[in-house]
Design a protein around this motif. Structure first.
Motif, mmCIF file in Angstrom:
data_model
loop_
_atom_site.group_PDB
_atom_site.id
_atom_site.type_symbol
_atom_site.label_atom_id
_atom_site.label_comp_id
_atom_site.label_asym_id
_atom_site.label_seq_id
_atom_site.Cartn_x
_atom_site.Cartn_y
_atom_site.Cartn_z
ATOM 1 N N ASP A 143 0.867 -1.181 0.000
ATOM 2 C CA ASP A 143 0.000 0.000 0.000
ATOM 3 C C ASP A 143 0.905 1.233 0.000
ATOM 4 O O ASP A 143 1.006 1.955 0.988
ATOM 5 C CB ASP A 143 -0.933 -0.029 1.219
ATOM 6 C CG ASP A 143 -1.924 1.116 1.226
ATOM 7 O OD1 ASP A 143 -2.174 1.718 0.165
ATOM 8 O OD2 ASP A 143 -2.467 1.413 2.312
ATOM 9 N N ARG A 144 1.573 1.465 -1.135
ATOM 10 C CA ARG A 144 2.576 2.532 -1.228
ATOM 11 C C ARG A 144 1.999 3.920 -0.980
ATOM 12 O O ARG A 144 2.693 4.806 -0.500
ATOM 13 C CB ARG A 144 3.229 2.508 -2.607
ATOM 14 C CG ARG A 144 4.110 1.327 -2.818
ATOM 15 C CD ARG A 144 4.808 1.427 -4.150
ATOM 16 N NE ARG A 144 5.447 0.156 -4.458
ATOM 17 C CZ ARG A 144 5.702 -0.261 -5.673
ATOM 18 N NH1 ARG A 144 5.402 0.496 -6.701
ATOM 19 N NH2 ARG A 144 6.271 -1.428 -5.865
ATOM 20 N N TRP A 145 0.760 4.132 -1.330
ATOM 21 C CA TRP A 145 0.154 5.453 -1.175
ATOM 22 C C TRP A 145 -0.532 5.600 0.180
ATOM 23 O O TRP A 145 -1.158 6.613 0.448
ATOM 24 C CB TRP A 145 -0.834 5.708 -2.296
ATOM 25 C CG TRP A 145 -0.195 5.900 -3.637
ATOM 26 C CD1 TRP A 145 1.128 5.760 -3.956
ATOM 27 C CD2 TRP A 145 -0.853 6.249 -4.845
ATOM 28 N NE1 TRP A 145 1.338 5.990 -5.273
ATOM 29 C CE2 TRP A 145 0.128 6.299 -5.864
ATOM 30 C CE3 TRP A 145 -2.160 6.523 -5.190
ATOM 31 C CZ2 TRP A 145 -0.165 6.615 -7.176
ATOM 32 C CZ3 TRP A 145 -2.450 6.836 -6.501
ATOM 33 C CH2 TRP A 145 -1.468 6.889 -7.478
ATOM 34 N N HIS A 146 -0.419 4.619 1.018
ATOM 35 C CA HIS A 146 -1.005 4.632 2.369
ATOM 36 C C HIS A 146 -2.510 4.938 2.335
ATOM 37 O O HIS A 146 -3.012 5.721 3.141
ATOM 38 C CB HIS A 146 -0.283 5.610 3.286
ATOM 39 C CG HIS A 146 1.182 5.309 3.418
ATOM 40 N ND1 HIS A 146 1.645 4.178 4.046
ATOM 41 C CD2 HIS A 146 2.270 5.971 2.971
ATOM 42 C CE1 HIS A 146 2.969 4.167 3.990
ATOM 43 N NE2 HIS A 146 3.373 5.234 3.339
ATOM 44 N N VAL A 147 -3.197 4.308 1.403
ATOM 45 C CA VAL A 147 -4.652 4.468 1.293
ATOM 46 C C VAL A 147 -5.316 4.065 2.607
ATOM 47 O O VAL A 147 -6.279 4.683 3.044
ATOM 48 C CB VAL A 147 -5.198 3.625 0.118
ATOM 49 C CG1 VAL A 147 -6.713 3.634 0.084
ATOM 50 C CG2 VAL A 147 -4.615 4.123 -1.200
ATOM 51 N N TYR A 148 -4.775 3.038 3.265
ATOM 52 C CA TYR A 148 -5.326 2.545 4.534
ATOM 53 C C TYR A 148 -4.438 2.919 5.723
ATOM 54 O O TYR A 148 -4.432 2.237 6.734
ATOM 55 C CB TYR A 148 -5.534 1.031 4.463
ATOM 56 C CG TYR A 148 -6.567 0.667 3.424
ATOM 57 C CD1 TYR A 148 -7.916 0.842 3.686
ATOM 58 C CD2 TYR A 148 -6.189 0.209 2.170
ATOM 59 C CE1 TYR A 148 -8.874 0.547 2.730
ATOM 60 C CE2 TYR A 148 -7.139 -0.095 1.210
ATOM 61 C CZ TYR A 148 -8.475 0.078 1.493
ATOM 62 O OH TYR A 148 -9.426 -0.205 0.548
ATOM 63 N N GLY A 149 -3.685 4.004 5.580
ATOM 64 C CA GLY A 149 -2.805 4.461 6.655
ATOM 65 C C GLY A 149 -1.475 3.723 6.607
ATOM 66 O O GLY A 149 -1.287 2.764 5.859
ATOM 67 N N ALA A 150 -0.542 4.185 7.409
ATOM 68 C CA ALA A 150 0.767 3.531 7.481
ATOM 69 C C ALA A 150 0.601 2.101 7.988
ATOM 70 O O ALA A 150 -0.086 1.868 8.986
ATOM 71 C CB ALA A 150 1.687 4.317 8.407
ATOM 72 N N ASN A 151 1.178 1.165 7.303
ATOM 73 C CA ASN A 151 1.113 -0.260 7.663
ATOM 74 C C ASN A 151 -0.327 -0.767 7.816
ATOM 75 O O ASN A 151 -0.625 -1.551 8.705
ATOM 76 C CB ASN A 151 1.899 -0.535 8.941
ATOM 77 C CG ASN A 151 3.359 -0.208 8.777
ATOM 78 O OD1 ASN A 151 3.961 -0.537 7.751
ATOM 79 N ND2 ASN A 151 3.940 0.462 9.746
ATOM 80 N N CYS A 152 -1.208 -0.287 6.947
ATOM 81 C CA CYS A 152 -2.618 -0.728 6.926
ATOM 82 C C CYS A 152 -3.337 -0.459 8.249
ATOM 83 O O CYS A 152 -4.256 -1.184 8.635
ATOM 84 C CB CYS A 152 -2.712 -2.210 6.573
ATOM 85 S SG CYS A 152 -1.922 -2.697 5.036
#
Length: 158
Positions: A143-152
């Motif tokens: 998730d390079r763009w941090h769509v779900y926040g840092a480290n999901c």
């Protein structure tokens, strides 16, 4: 003599009553606890339809955001982390899940992919036009763009 037979009869009746009460108590203790069944609107974490939706979402995102032709080869070790039913204060029912996904470039033979931890949530009523359920997943490290926040972080709350 009559007094002795009455005492013996009373003793026998008392002994009989206590032994049957003890066996009844033993039977109550041996009974398994009743199962609590909740009628959920969201499917289980290992439901094939849920996994297919998470897989489709990932593969679409891999092409569009990662500019890669990654595909999910396999899901493993799936488990439920938390379940929140719909109630007066919460209009959305949610089930949080975690597992592993084997991911590789399209065309890669099974057994040659990389394993990533996956976090996903199943929510109702957030399906198409707010009808039915919807599943969203985050593959740790992809998730390079941090769509779900840092480290999901938004999906790995528990």
């Amino acid at each position: 003599m009559r007094h002795r037979s009455l005492l013996a009869l009373l003793s026998l009746a008392l002994a009989s009553a206590t032994s049957s009460a003890a066996s009844a108590a033993d039977m109550l203790q041996a009974a398994p606890p009743p199962e609590v069944v909740i009628a959920a609107k969201v499917p289980a974490c290992d439901d094939p339809k849920v996994l297919a939706e998470v897989e489709d979402q990932f593969e679409y995102g891999a092409r569009g955001m990662l500019q890669s032709d990654l595909q999910v080869l396999e899901f493993r070790n799936l488990l439920e982390k938390a379940y929140f039913p719909e109630d007066e204060e919460h209009a959305v029912e949610r089930r949080y899940c975690q597992g592993e996904a084997v991911v590789a470039q399209a065309g890669t033979q099974p057994g040659y992919g990389q394993t990533h931890t996956i976090y996903y949530v199943i929510e109702h009523p957030l399906g198409f036009a707010s009808i039915g359920w919807k599943a969203q997943g985050c593959f740790l490290g992809l998730d390079r763009w941090h769509v779900y926040g840092a480290n999901c972080s938004s999906l790995r709350r528990f």
